[in-house]
Motif scaffolding. Structure first.
Motif, mmCIF file in Angstrom:
data_model
loop_
_atom_site.group_PDB
_atom_site.id
_atom_site.type_symbol
_atom_site.label_atom_id
_atom_site.label_comp_id
_atom_site.label_asym_id
_atom_site.label_seq_id
_atom_site.Cartn_x
_atom_site.Cartn_y
_atom_site.Cartn_z
ATOM 1 N N VAL A 153 13.498 3.191 15.072
ATOM 2 C CA VAL A 153 13.653 3.848 13.789
ATOM 3 C C VAL A 153 11.567 4.050 14.367
ATOM 4 O O VAL A 153 11.512 2.648 14.097
ATOM 5 C CB VAL A 153 14.037 3.500 12.515
ATOM 6 N N ASN A 154 11.638 4.937 13.936
ATOM 7 C CA ASN A 154 9.318 5.267 14.241
ATOM 8 C C ASN A 154 9.229 5.109 12.971
ATOM 9 O O ASN A 154 9.961 5.570 11.688
ATOM 10 C CB ASN A 154 9.377 6.551 15.207
ATOM 11 N N PHE A 155 8.032 5.067 12.707
ATOM 12 C CA PHE A 155 7.185 5.618 11.455
ATOM 13 C C PHE A 155 7.896 7.237 10.300
ATOM 14 O O PHE A 155 7.519 7.045 9.310
ATOM 15 C CB PHE A 155 5.662 5.869 11.558
ATOM 16 N N SER A 208 -4.053 8.277 0.970
ATOM 17 C CA SER A 208 -3.564 6.660 0.673
ATOM 18 C C SER A 208 -1.502 5.944 0.370
ATOM 19 O O SER A 208 -1.637 4.853 1.314
ATOM 20 C CB SER A 208 -4.093 6.204 -0.945
ATOM 21 N N GLN A 209 -1.580 6.672 0.146
ATOM 22 C CA GLN A 209 0.435 6.321 0.088
ATOM 23 C C GLN A 209 1.022 6.306 1.615
ATOM 24 O O GLN A 209 1.153 4.944 2.097
ATOM 25 C CB GLN A 209 1.133 6.943 -0.492
ATOM 26 N N ILE A 210 0.243 7.137 3.103
ATOM 27 C CA ILE A 210 0.749 6.954 3.855
ATOM 28 C C ILE A 210 0.291 5.927 4.413
ATOM 29 O O ILE A 210 0.675 4.966 5.371
ATOM 30 C CB ILE A 210 0.446 8.384 4.400
ATOM 31 N N THR A 211 -1.228 5.318 4.640
ATOM 32 C CA THR A 211 -1.920 4.662 5.105
ATOM 33 C C THR A 211 -1.103 3.052 4.514
ATOM 34 O O THR A 211 -0.856 1.949 5.107
ATOM 35 C CB THR A 211 -3.377 4.542 4.561
ATOM 36 N N ARG A 212 -0.822 3.352 3.246
ATOM 37 C CA ARG A 212 -0.101 1.695 3.057
ATOM 38 C C ARG A 212 0.836 1.718 3.459
ATOM 39 O O ARG A 212 1.421 0.404 3.596
ATOM 40 C CB ARG A 212 -0.016 2.206 1.031
ATOM 41 N N LEU A 213 1.822 2.222 3.808
ATOM 42 C CA LEU A 213 3.273 3.136 4.041
ATOM 43 C C LEU A 213 3.185 2.281 5.354
ATOM 44 O O LEU A 213 3.997 1.565 5.773
ATOM 45 C CB LEU A 213 3.737 3.493 3.948
ATOM 46 N N TYR A 214 1.621 2.677 6.474
ATOM 47 C CA TYR A 214 2.105 2.509 8.050
ATOM 48 C C TYR A 214 1.605 0.999 7.727
ATOM 49 O O TYR A 214 2.013 0.399 8.997
ATOM 50 C CB TYR A 214 0.783 2.557 8.742
ATOM 51 N N SER A 215 0.562 0.453 6.331
ATOM 52 C CA SER A 215 0.568 -0.693 7.253
ATOM 53 C C SER A 215 1.578 -2.113 6.881
ATOM 54 O O SER A 215 2.142 -2.793 8.026
ATOM 55 C CB SER A 215 -0.616 -1.538 6.071
ATOM 56 N N ARG A 216 2.416 -1.221 6.203
ATOM 57 C CA ARG A 216 3.557 -1.949 5.628
ATOM 58 C C ARG A 216 4.590 -2.180 7.296
ATOM 59 O O ARG A 216 4.915 -2.916 7.387
ATOM 60 C CB ARG A 216 4.760 -1.798 4.954
#
Lengths: 585, 174
Positions: free
Chosen positions: B57-59, B5-13
Motif C-alpha cells: 500500500v502506498n501513502f 500539517s496533518q499530511i506531514t504528520r501522517l507521512y512521517s509516520r
C-alpha cells in the motif's frame, strides 16, 4: 399536652411530611411537572408557608440555618449525585468539566464582582459604601452554579449524556473554587491590608482544597471498600457502611477546611465498584433506595426553606443593584461559556455545538448554596442588600430559567438522551468499534483517549482489586450482564407460557414470537435448552464470558513481541490473541 | 479536506513504518507495530488497508483508509450535497466497519462471519455453543428481513443510537 418535650423532632418530622405531601400533590396533576419544574413548585409552597407564618406571628419566619444546610441537607444530595455519576462519560469529559468549573467560576466571580463595583460607583444608586472587596465577596458566592437546582431541572429535560455530564459535573466541582474564593475574600475583608503574598497564598489554597478533598474522599472510599470485604456474615448493616464512610469523608474534609463536596464525590466514585462487588444484592438495592430517598427529602426541604426564608424582614431592596446583579450573572456566564468553549473545541473531536453552549449557559442555575453562604456572611451594614440580591437571583434563575429551559430545549432540538439500554448486538458492535479505533490509532501513531483509562485499569487489576475485593474474580462485563438479563427474561416468559420442561425444545427459544419473523431458525437441542435456562449453568457461562471478553488494547510497559513479561492478566490476553493469530495464519 | 500539517504528520509516520524504504508498506510493516499484534482485530484492520489482492500500500492508500476516521465537522455536513460523499461520513465509517465483518463481501454478515469475529474478540475458554448463542441473539435482534444475516442497512439500524462519529474518529486527524 406535653408539646415542649417532643417539639424539635415533631416539627422536623412535620416539615418533612409537608414536603413529601407537596411532592405527591404535584404529581397527582399530570401536566404540572412538565411545565413547571418541581423546584419551583416547592419554593412556591415555601413562600406560602412563609407568608402564613409571617402573617400569624408577625415576625420573620425561621431562616434556614446555614449549619443545618451544610451539615445535614447538602451531603445526601451530593452523595447521591456522586454515587450515580456515570464515571465513564465523567472521566472522558473531565478536562472540559474542570475547565468550566475552575476557570469558568473564577471568570464569573471576578467579572460579576468588578462590574458590580462599577455600578456602585454611580452616585445615583447610593451604593458607594460597598467596597470592591465586598463586591468580590458577593461575586464569589453568587457565581457558583448550584448542583441541586441544576439536577432538579436537568432531570426533567433529559438532554443527551454528554451535555448532562458537563453541566452536572461543573456544578458539582465548582464548589471547591467557590469555597476558597469565599473564604479568601472574607478573610481579606477582615485584614487591614492585603499583601500580594496573601493573594498567592489564596491561589495555592485553592489547589490544596481541591486535591485535599479528593485525597480525603479516596482514602475513605477505599477504607469503605476494604471494610465491606469482611461483611459477609453481617449483611444487614452493609448499607450502613456506605453512608457512614461517605458522611465521615464529608465531615472530615470540612473539618480541615477542604472541599467536602469534592471529598464525598471522590469517596462515592472510588468505593463504588468495589463495594458493589462485595455486598449482597439486597444490600445494594437498599443502598440505592436509601440514597435516593434521602437526597429526595433533602432536596425538597431545601427548596421549601428557600421559599420560607424569602418572606420577612431580612432584605434591603435596592433595585438597581439587584437588577444589575441578575443581568451580570447572565452576561458573564454566557461570555464565560462562549470563550471557554472556543478553547475546548480546538482540542476536541466532539465539538460543543452552539446549541449545547446555550443550554450550558442558560442552565447555570443558582440555588441553596448561594443562599446559605450569604447568610453566613459576617454582619455588616450592607448584608441585607446582598441577601435581597441573592434571593432575587435564585428566584429568577430557578423560576424563569427553570421554567423556560424545557421549551427552549425543545425549540433547539438538543440531542436527547437515549432512553433504552443497549442491546447485546449494540454492545458487541461497540466493543468491535473500540478495538478498531484502538488499532487505527496505533497505526496512525497517536494515543487515543484510551491511554489513561487503560493505565488505570491496569493499576486497578494489579493492585486494587486484590486488596479491596473479597473474591478476586472479574466483575461481569456489561455485555454478559445484559445477555444474562435478557436470557432470564426469556426464561420467565417461557415458563409463564408453560413451555418450560414440557416436550421438545421450542425452535423459537431464543426468539419469542414478536422478534421472530420466520420459522427458519437454528433448532436448539433439549440439552442446550436445559443448560442455558439453568441459572447455575447460565452463571457459569457468563462468568467464563466475562473473563474472556477481551478488553481494549492496553498500553502498559513497552514490550517486545516475542518476550512477554510476567504472568499478569493483560499479558495472558495478549498471549492468547497471538496464539490464535498464529494458528490462523 | 486534510490539512497540510496533518499530511506531514501522517507521512512521517508512514516513513517510520516503512522499514524497507521503498515507498510502500507491506503487511509485515504493519505487523511490526506491537500494540496491533495484541489487538484482537489486528489482522482484519491491517487487511483493510490493502486494496483487493494487493500486498503493498502506498501513502495515498494509507491516507485514504485513515481518512475514514477523520471527525465529521459541523460545517462540512451541509456543504457538498451534490458531490460525492466524503470518506468520513457516518455512512462510510459504518461501511468500513461492516467490511471488516463481511469477509466474503456479499454485503451480509452471516452467522459464521459473526462467529469468527466474536471468536476473535473473546477468549479461548468459551465453548462454541455459548458463542453460538450470543451470535444467534445478535443476529436475531438486528435481522428484519428474516434472512438470518445482518445486511448493511440492518447494521446501520442497530447502531443508530450509537455516536458513531465519535467512536470512529481520531483526534489526531482533526
Amino acid at each position: 399536652l406535653d408539646y415542649q418535650h417532643v417539639q424539635v423532632p415533631f416539627e422536623i418530622t412535620l416539615w418533612i411530611m409537608l414536603a413529601s405531601l407537596a411532592k405527591i400533590g404535584f404529581h397527582l396533576y399530570n401536566k404540572l411537572p412538565s411545565v413547571v419544574p418541581e423546584s419551583c413548585l416547592l419554593i412556591f409552597v415555601g413562600l406560602i408557608m412563609g407568608g402564613i407564618i409571617y402573617g400569624l406571628n408577625d415576625r420573620s419566619p425561621p431562616v434556614m440555618d446555614s449549619d443545618i444546610f451544610f451539615l445535614y441537607l447538602l451531603p445526601p444530595i451530593v452523595l447521591d449525585a456522586g454515587y450515580f455519576m456515570p464515571s465513564r462519560p465523567f472521566f472522558e469529559n473531565i478536562g472540559t468539566i474542570l475547565l468550566y468549573a475552575v476557570v469558568g467560576t473564577i471568570w464569573n466571580v471576578f467579572g460579576i464582582g468588578f462590574s458590580l463595583y462599577g455600578i456602585c460607583q454611580v452616585k445615583a444608586f447610593q451604593l458607594q459604601d460597598v467596597s470592591l472587596l465586598h463586591n468580590l465577596l458577593f461575586g464569589s458566592l453568587i457565581a457558583a452554579v448550584d448542583p441541586v437546582a441544576v439536577l432538579a431541572v436537568f432531570e426533567e429535560i433529559h438532554v443527551n449524556e454528554k451535555l448532562h455530564i458537563l453541566v452536572f459535573g461543573e456544578s458539582l466541582l465548582n464548589d471547591a473554587v467557590t469555597v476558597v474564593l469565599y473564604k479568601l475574600f472574607r478573610s481579606f475583608c477582615e485584614m487591614p491590608t492585603i499583601k500580594s503574598v496573601d493573594v498567592f497564598a489564596g491561589v495555592g489554597k485553592f489547589f490544596v482544597v481541591g486535591l485535599g478533598g479528593v485525597l480525603v474522599g479516596l482514602s475513605f472510599g477505599f477504607t469503605a471498600a476494604f471494610t465491606t470485604r469482611f461483611t459477609k456474615d453481617i449483611r444487614v448493616i452493609e448499607p450502613l457502611f456506605v453512608f457512614l464512610y461517605s458522611y465521615l469523608s464529608y465531615l472530615t474534609a470540612e473539618m480541615f477546611h477542604l472541599s467536602g463536596i469534592v471529598a464525598i464525590i471522590s469517596c462515592a466514585m472510588g468505593m463504588k465498584r468495589y463495594v458493589e462487588a462485595n455486598i449482597s444484592l439486597k444490600s445494594h438495592t437498599t443502598v440505592k433506595y436509601f440514597m435516593k430517598m434521602w437526597s429526595s427529602v433533602s432536596d425538597t426541604l431545601i427548596f421549601i426553606f428557600l421559599g420560607v426564608s424569602t418572606i420577612g424582614e431580612n432584605h434591603e431592596w435596592n433595585w438597581p443593584y439587584i437588577c444589575f446583579t441578575v443581568i451580570f450573572c447572565l452576561i458573564w456566564r454566557a461570555l464565560g461559556v462562549l470563550v471557554l468553549t472556543f478553547f475546548v473545541n480546538r482540542f476536541h473531536v466532539n465539538t460543543i455545538t452552539s446549541k449545547d453552549q446555550f443550554i450550558i449557559a442558560y442552565g447555570g442555575l443558582r440555588g441553596a448554596i448561594c443562599f446559605s453562604l450569604v447568610f453566613l456572611l459576617p454582619d455588616f451594614h450592607r448584608k441585607k442588600l446582598f441577601i435581597a440580591a441573592t434571593t432575587v437571583v435564585i428566584l429568577f434563575t430557578v423560576f424563569i430559567q427553570g421554567m423556560t429551559i424545557r421549551p427552549l430545549v425543545d425549540l433547539l432540538a438538543v440531542k436527547r438522551k437515549r432512553e433504552s439500554a443497549p442491546t447485546v448486538g449494540e454492545q458487541i458492535h461497540i466493543r468491535f468499534l473500540d478495538h478498531l479505533l484502538a488499532g487505527i490509532e496505533d497505526i496512525s501513531g497517536h494515543w487515543g483517549q484510551y491511554y489513561w483509562k487503560d493505565k488505570l485499569e491496569n493499576f486497578n487489576s494489579k493492585y486494587l482489586q486484590k486488596i479491596l475485593l473479597r473474591e478476586y474474580d472479574q466483575p461481569k462485563s456489561s455485555i454478559v450482564l445484559l445477555y444474562e438479563k435478557l436470557e432470564r427474561k426469556h426464561a420467565i416468559e417461557l415458563a409463564q407460557a408453560g413451555q418450560l420442561g414440557h416436550g421438545p425444545a421450542h425452535p423459537s427459544f431464543l426468539c419469542p414470537a414478536f422478534l421472530c419473523s420466520s420459522s427458519d431458525r437454528t433448532v436448539i437441542t433439549d440439552q442446550k435448552l436445559e443448560d442455558t435456562l439453568n441459572p447455575d449453568a447460565l452463571d457459569n457461562m457468563q462468568e467464563i464470558l466475562a473473563r474472556n471478553l477481551y478488553r481494549i488494547r492496553r498500553t502498559g510497559p513497552a514490550y517486545n513481541r516475542h518476550t512477554l513479561p510476567g504472568d499478569s492478566e493483560p499479558t495472558e490476553q495478549a498471549k492468547e490473541i497471538l496464539i490464535l493469530r498464529h494458528k490462523s495464519l | 479536506s486534510v490539512s497540510h500539517s496533518q499530511i506531514t504528520r501522517l507521512y512521517s509516520r508512514f516513513t517510520s513504518l516503512d522499514k524497507g524504504e521503498n515507498g510502500t508498506l507491506s503487511r509485515e510493516d504493519f505487523q511490526r507495530i506491537p500494540e496491533l499484534a495484541i489487538n484482537p482485530l489486528g489482522d482484519r484492520i491491517i487487511n483493510a488497508f490493502f486494496p483487493e489482492g494487493e500486498d503493498q500500500v502506498n501513502f495515498r492508500g494509507f491516507m485514504r483508509t485513515l481518512a475514514h476516521f477523520r471527525p465529521i465537522e459541523d460545517n462540512e455536513k451541509n456543504k457538498d450535497q451534490n458531490g460525492p460523499e466524503p470518506l468520513n461520513s457516518r455512512s462510510n465509517k459504518l461501511h468500513f466497519a461492516f467490511r471488516l465483518y463481511d469477509l466474503d463481501k456479499d454485503d451480509k454478515i452471516s452467522r459464521d462471519e459473526l462467529l469468527q469475529v466474536l471468536r476473535m474478540m473473546v477468549g479461548v475458554n468459551i465453548s462454541d455453543e455459548q458463542l453460538g448463542s450470543i451470535a444467534d441473539r445478535t443476529i436475531q435482534e438486528a435481522d428484519q428481513d428474516g434472512d438470518s444475516a445482518i445486511s448493511f442497512a440492518e447494521f446501520v439500524k442497530v447502531l443508530e443510537k450509537v455516536d458513531v462519529e465519535q467512536k470512529m474518529s481520531i483526534r489526531f486527524l482533526h
